[in-house]
Design a protein around this motif. Structure first.
Motif, PDB file in Angstrom:
ATOM      1  N   GLU A  80     -13.801   0.788  19.108  1.00  0.00           N
ATOM      2  CA  GLU A  80     -12.431   0.739  18.575  1.00  0.00           C
ATOM      3  C   GLU A  80     -12.411   0.033  17.223  1.00  0.00           C
ATOM      4  O   GLU A  80     -11.741   0.474  16.289  1.00  0.00           O
ATOM      5  CB  GLU A  80     -11.523  -0.036  19.534  1.00  0.00           C
ATOM      6  N   LYS A  81     -13.140  -1.087  17.151  1.00  0.00           N
ATOM      7  CA  LYS A  81     -13.188  -1.844  15.897  1.00  0.00           C
ATOM      8  C   LYS A  81     -13.841  -1.013  14.787  1.00  0.00           C
ATOM      9  O   LYS A  81     -13.381  -1.022  13.639  1.00  0.00           O
ATOM     10  CB  LYS A  81     -13.961  -3.148  16.114  1.00  0.00           C
ATOM     11  N   GLN A  82     -14.898  -0.291  15.115  1.00  0.00           N
ATOM     12  CA  GLN A  82     -15.577   0.545  14.122  1.00  0.00           C
ATOM     13  C   GLN A  82     -14.622   1.600  13.553  1.00  0.00           C
ATOM     14  O   GLN A  82     -14.602   1.856  12.353  1.00  0.00           O
ATOM     15  CB  GLN A  82     -16.796   1.230  14.749  1.00  0.00           C
ATOM     16  N   ILE A  83     -13.836   2.221  14.444  1.00  0.00           N
ATOM     17  CA  ILE A  83     -12.909   3.262  13.991  1.00  0.00           C
ATOM     18  C   ILE A  83     -11.846   2.647  13.081  1.00  0.00           C
ATOM     19  O   ILE A  83     -11.556   3.154  11.993  1.00  0.00           O
ATOM     20  CB  ILE A  83     -12.243   3.965  15.206  1.00  0.00           C
ATOM     21  N   LEU A  84     -11.275   1.514  13.538  1.00  0.00           N
ATOM     22  CA  LEU A  84     -10.256   0.847  12.729  1.00  0.00           C
ATOM     23  C   LEU A  84     -10.813   0.430  11.371  1.00  0.00           C
ATOM     24  O   LEU A  84     -10.198   0.678  10.319  1.00  0.00           O
ATOM     25  CB  LEU A  84      -9.728  -0.392  13.478  1.00  0.00           C
ATOM     26  N   ASP A  85     -11.992  -0.183  11.369  1.00  0.00           N
ATOM     27  CA  ASP A  85     -12.583  -0.650  10.114  1.00  0.00           C
ATOM     28  C   ASP A  85     -12.889   0.513   9.170  1.00  0.00           C
ATOM     29  O   ASP A  85     -12.694   0.418   7.954  1.00  0.00           O
ATOM     30  CB  ASP A  85     -13.872  -1.447  10.386  1.00  0.00           C
ATOM     31  N   ALA A  86     -13.397   1.622   9.730  1.00  0.00           N
ATOM     32  CA  ALA A  86     -13.722   2.774   8.885  1.00  0.00           C
ATOM     33  C   ALA A  86     -12.454   3.306   8.230  1.00  0.00           C
ATOM     34  O   ALA A  86     -12.443   3.628   7.031  1.00  0.00           O
ATOM     35  CB  ALA A  86     -14.394   3.861   9.723  1.00  0.00           C
ATOM     36  N   LEU A  87     -11.365   3.373   8.997  1.00  0.00           N
ATOM     37  CA  LEU A  87     -10.098   3.867   8.447  1.00  0.00           C
ATOM     38  C   LEU A  87      -9.549   2.894   7.401  1.00  0.00           C
ATOM     39  O   LEU A  87      -9.085   3.310   6.330  1.00  0.00           O
ATOM     40  CB  LEU A  87      -9.074   4.071   9.569  1.00  0.00           C
ATOM     41  N   THR A  88      -9.594   1.600   7.708  1.00  0.00           N
ATOM     42  CA  THR A  88      -9.106   0.595   6.767  1.00  0.00           C
ATOM     43  C   THR A  88      -9.915   0.655   5.470  1.00  0.00           C
ATOM     44  O   THR A  88      -9.347   0.625   4.364  1.00  0.00           O
ATOM     45  CB  THR A  88      -9.229  -0.823   7.378  1.00  0.00           C
ATOM     46  N   ALA A  89     -11.233   0.733   5.601  1.00  0.00           N
ATOM     47  CA  ALA A  89     -12.099   0.816   4.422  1.00  0.00           C
ATOM     48  C   ALA A  89     -11.698   1.993   3.549  1.00  0.00           C
ATOM     49  O   ALA A  89     -11.577   1.874   2.325  1.00  0.00           O
ATOM     50  CB  ALA A  89     -13.560   0.955   4.861  1.00  0.00           C
ATOM     51  N   LEU A  90     -11.455   3.131   4.198  1.00  0.00           N
ATOM     52  CA  LEU A  90     -11.106   4.336   3.440  1.00  0.00           C
ATOM     53  C   LEU A  90      -9.742   4.186   2.763  1.00  0.00           C
ATOM     54  O   LEU A  90      -9.609   4.429   1.559  1.00  0.00           O
ATOM     55  CB  LEU A  90     -11.105   5.534   4.388  1.00  0.00           C
ATOM     56  N   LEU A  91      -8.740   3.763   3.534  1.00  0.00           N
ATOM     57  CA  LEU A  91      -7.370   3.745   3.003  1.00  0.00           C
ATOM     58  C   LEU A  91      -7.193   2.640   1.958  1.00  0.00           C
ATOM     59  O   LEU A  91      -6.418   2.789   1.014  1.00  0.00           O
ATOM     60  CB  LEU A  91      -6.372   3.592   4.154  1.00  0.00           C
ATOM     61  N   ASP A  92      -7.927   1.527   2.109  1.00  0.00           N
ATOM     62  CA  ASP A  92      -7.819   0.428   1.142  1.00  0.00           C
ATOM     63  C   ASP A  92      -8.881   0.504   0.055  1.00  0.00           C
ATOM     64  O   ASP A  92      -8.907  -0.349  -0.839  1.00  0.00           O
ATOM     65  CB  ASP A  92      -7.976  -0.935   1.851  1.00  0.00           C
ATOM     66  N   GLY A  93      -9.778   1.481   0.151  1.00  0.00           N
ATOM     67  CA  GLY A  93     -10.862   1.554  -0.832  1.00  0.00           C
ATOM     68  C   GLY A  93     -11.766   0.327  -0.797  1.00  0.00           C
ATOM     69  O   GLY A  93     -12.218  -0.156  -1.821  1.00  0.00           O
ATOM     70  N   ASN A  94     -12.046  -0.151   0.428  1.00  0.00           N
ATOM     71  CA  ASN A  94     -12.865  -1.357   0.599  1.00  0.00           C
ATOM     72  C   ASN A  94     -14.322  -0.978   0.912  1.00  0.00           C
ATOM     73  O   ASN A  94     -14.682  -0.718   2.058  1.00  0.00           O
ATOM     74  CB  ASN A  94     -12.249  -2.198   1.725  1.00  0.00           C
ATOM     75  N   ASP A  96      -5.023   9.718  -3.790  1.00  0.00           N
ATOM     76  CA  ASP A  96      -4.893   9.510  -2.342  1.00  0.00           C
ATOM     77  C   ASP A  96      -4.346  10.739  -1.607  1.00  0.00           C
ATOM     78  O   ASP A  96      -3.761  10.612  -0.540  1.00  0.00           O
ATOM     79  CB  ASP A  96      -4.056   8.264  -2.044  1.00  0.00           C
ATOM     80  N   ARG A  97      -4.579  11.909  -2.174  1.00  0.00           N
ATOM     81  CA  ARG A  97      -4.172  13.138  -1.499  1.00  0.00           C
ATOM     82  C   ARG A  97      -4.793  13.215  -0.100  1.00  0.00           C
ATOM     83  O   ARG A  97      -6.000  13.081   0.052  1.00  0.00           O
ATOM     84  CB  ARG A  97      -4.616  14.343  -2.334  1.00  0.00           C
ATOM     85  N   GLY A  98      -3.943  13.454   0.925  1.00  0.00           N
ATOM     86  CA  GLY A  98      -4.444  13.586   2.295  1.00  0.00           C
ATOM     87  C   GLY A  98      -4.498  12.260   3.047  1.00  0.00           C
ATOM     88  O   GLY A  98      -4.736  12.254   4.255  1.00  0.00           O
ATOM     89  N   PHE A  99      -4.260  11.154   2.338  1.00  0.00           N
ATOM     90  CA  PHE A  99      -4.337   9.860   3.012  1.00  0.00           C
ATOM     91  C   PHE A  99      -3.198   9.680   4.015  1.00  0.00           C
ATOM     92  O   PHE A  99      -3.376   9.038   5.059  1.00  0.00           O
ATOM     93  CB  PHE A  99      -4.335   8.706   1.994  1.00  0.00           C
ATOM     94  N   VAL A 100      -2.031  10.237   3.718  1.00  0.00           N
ATOM     95  CA  VAL A 100      -0.913  10.182   4.679  1.00  0.00           C
ATOM     96  C   VAL A 100      -1.337  10.832   6.000  1.00  0.00           C
ATOM     97  O   VAL A 100      -1.109  10.290   7.087  1.00  0.00           O
ATOM     98  CB  VAL A 100       0.330  10.913   4.118  1.00  0.00           C
ATOM     99  N   GLU A 101      -1.986  11.998   5.873  1.00  0.00           N
ATOM    100  CA  GLU A 101      -2.418  12.724   7.067  1.00  0.00           C
ATOM    101  C   GLU A 101      -3.480  11.925   7.826  1.00  0.00           C
ATOM    102  O   GLU A 101      -3.452  11.854   9.057  1.00  0.00           O
ATOM    103  CB  GLU A 101      -2.981  14.101   6.671  1.00  0.00           C
ATOM    104  N   ILE A 102      -4.419  11.329   7.075  1.00  0.00           N
ATOM    105  CA  ILE A 102      -5.471  10.530   7.730  1.00  0.00           C
ATOM    106  C   ILE A 102      -4.837   9.356   8.477  1.00  0.00           C
ATOM    107  O   ILE A 102      -5.208   9.044   9.611  1.00  0.00           O
ATOM    108  CB  ILE A 102      -6.496  10.011   6.692  1.00  0.00           C
TER     109      ILE A 102
END
Lengths: 242, 242
Positions: free
Chosen positions: A35-49, A125-131
């Protein structure tokens, strides 16, 4: 049975119960990490981290380790305890569930990889809303599937199965809008493809959460619902399961 | 042991051996069907044969059935025979292998679905050379992985693992050339995406063949090589395995 051999057999069965509880505990620990891996991967992507994305990639290894250890535990229990009936189902369900969690971990790793590719390119950030939307739905599915497993809660497992259909619909509609966008702006294609792969990875995580939910139903009811669509079950079947 | 109880125990062990042989036979039958599904899906796509694609879609159901039956057989053997050591590994390897074959079947079904989408659109044969090439490599991997399982042949299993790296490279290079093509001709995007999904499905079939090969090594040597890269094994390890 004399007293000492009775004590002995109580001792054995207490140990056995502890081993089975251990399986569940370790599966939940693995689930927590995934669960943490999924959350972190999404956060990294959406925040550009980028650092967070790299961390996800490094931790995939831990997820794999946990699966191997769980499989070992299961194999030992099968060999030494020769469990039957519901105990056997628990062990087999844990083997299945660990395999699904490991594959979810792989998908989180893929999301982190595409996050890094997106940061390296010129994607807006095209498609980020969908992600964000599909990501939230899928994370709910994973959490509920794990809770359903921990509590042997088949009602919650059925909810997960229903949510999978919604995720599939969201995924398809996101796909269509991104294809239109690529046609209008060919320079964006490479970045939008990364977004597409991320959505596909999320959709697959949803599939694995669906499998996990099926394992709960198998475990509790002894019913094998893989390859059975919800629409093929009538209301009574669903009541029986819930 | 008196003669009649010895005969009885020989009888039991003969039955047990027959059950284990039955597992292998049924796994190979499932493998044969999956190989046919992959071939038919590719043929349908490359020849534009819609009827064949529909047939693949209908037969996916049979593949699923075969997995459920194999899982049932395995569960019964675990519950009644309480196998140990190499027999236990065989049963667990069959459960894993059946799951990989079922997922290959799903990917063949996806290829058939994209074949139908391509026939419905205006796609020329862009990317078909790549599909043909990757498809042939992946079909070899599946066939060799199944042969390796049937013969307990770890050398052949290692070859499958090596081939997976080549498939990944071919896949990546095909991906790059298709992205370039989409950028040059945005009107083609929708069709080229179908080609991309087909290549991704083939790459995943290769991954599952790789898993199958790992199961063979686990089965024969008791070594769990999942999550171990070939490059992390030195020559001596490889000799030991082969």
């Amino acid at each position: 049975m004399d007293i000492s051999s009775e004590q002995h057999s109580q001792h054995i069965s207490r140990q056995f119960n502890q081993e089975l509880e251990g399986l569940k505990t370790h599966l939940m620990a693995m689930g927590g990490l995934v669960e943490k891996q999924i959350l972190d991967a999404l956060t990294a992507l959406l925040d550009g981290n980028g650092e967070l994305a790299e961390e996800v990639r490094r931790f995939d290894h831990e997820v794999n380790e946990m699966q191997l250890q769980l499989d070992d535990e299961c194999t030992h229990i099968l060999a030494r305890r020769q469990p039957a009936a519901s105990d056997l189902r628990l062990v087999l369900a844990v083997i299945r569930a660990a395999s699904d969690l490991e594959r979810m971990g792989d998908e989180a790793d893929k999301i982190a990889r595409h996050a890094l590719a997106l940061m390296g390119g010129q994607h807006n950030d095209r498609g980020f809303v969908e992600i964000r939307r599909v990501g939230a739905m899928v994370r709910d599915m994973v959490r509920n599937a794990l809770t359903a497993f921990a509590r042997f809660d088949t009602k919650l497992a059925l909810e997960v199965r229903r949510a999978d259909t919604e995720v599939d619909n969201e995924y398809k509609s996101a796909l269509r809008s991104l294809v239109t966008f690529m046609m209008e702006d060919p320079a964006s294609i490479s970045g939008v493809l990364d977004v597409l792969w991320v959505l596909r990875a999320l959709e697959r995580i949803g599939d694995h959460a669906d499998n996990l939910a099926e394992s709960v139903i198998y475990l509790v009811k002894g019913l094998d619902l893989r390859h059975t669509h919800l629409r093929d079950l009538d209301e009574k079947d669903l009541d029986d399961i819930g």
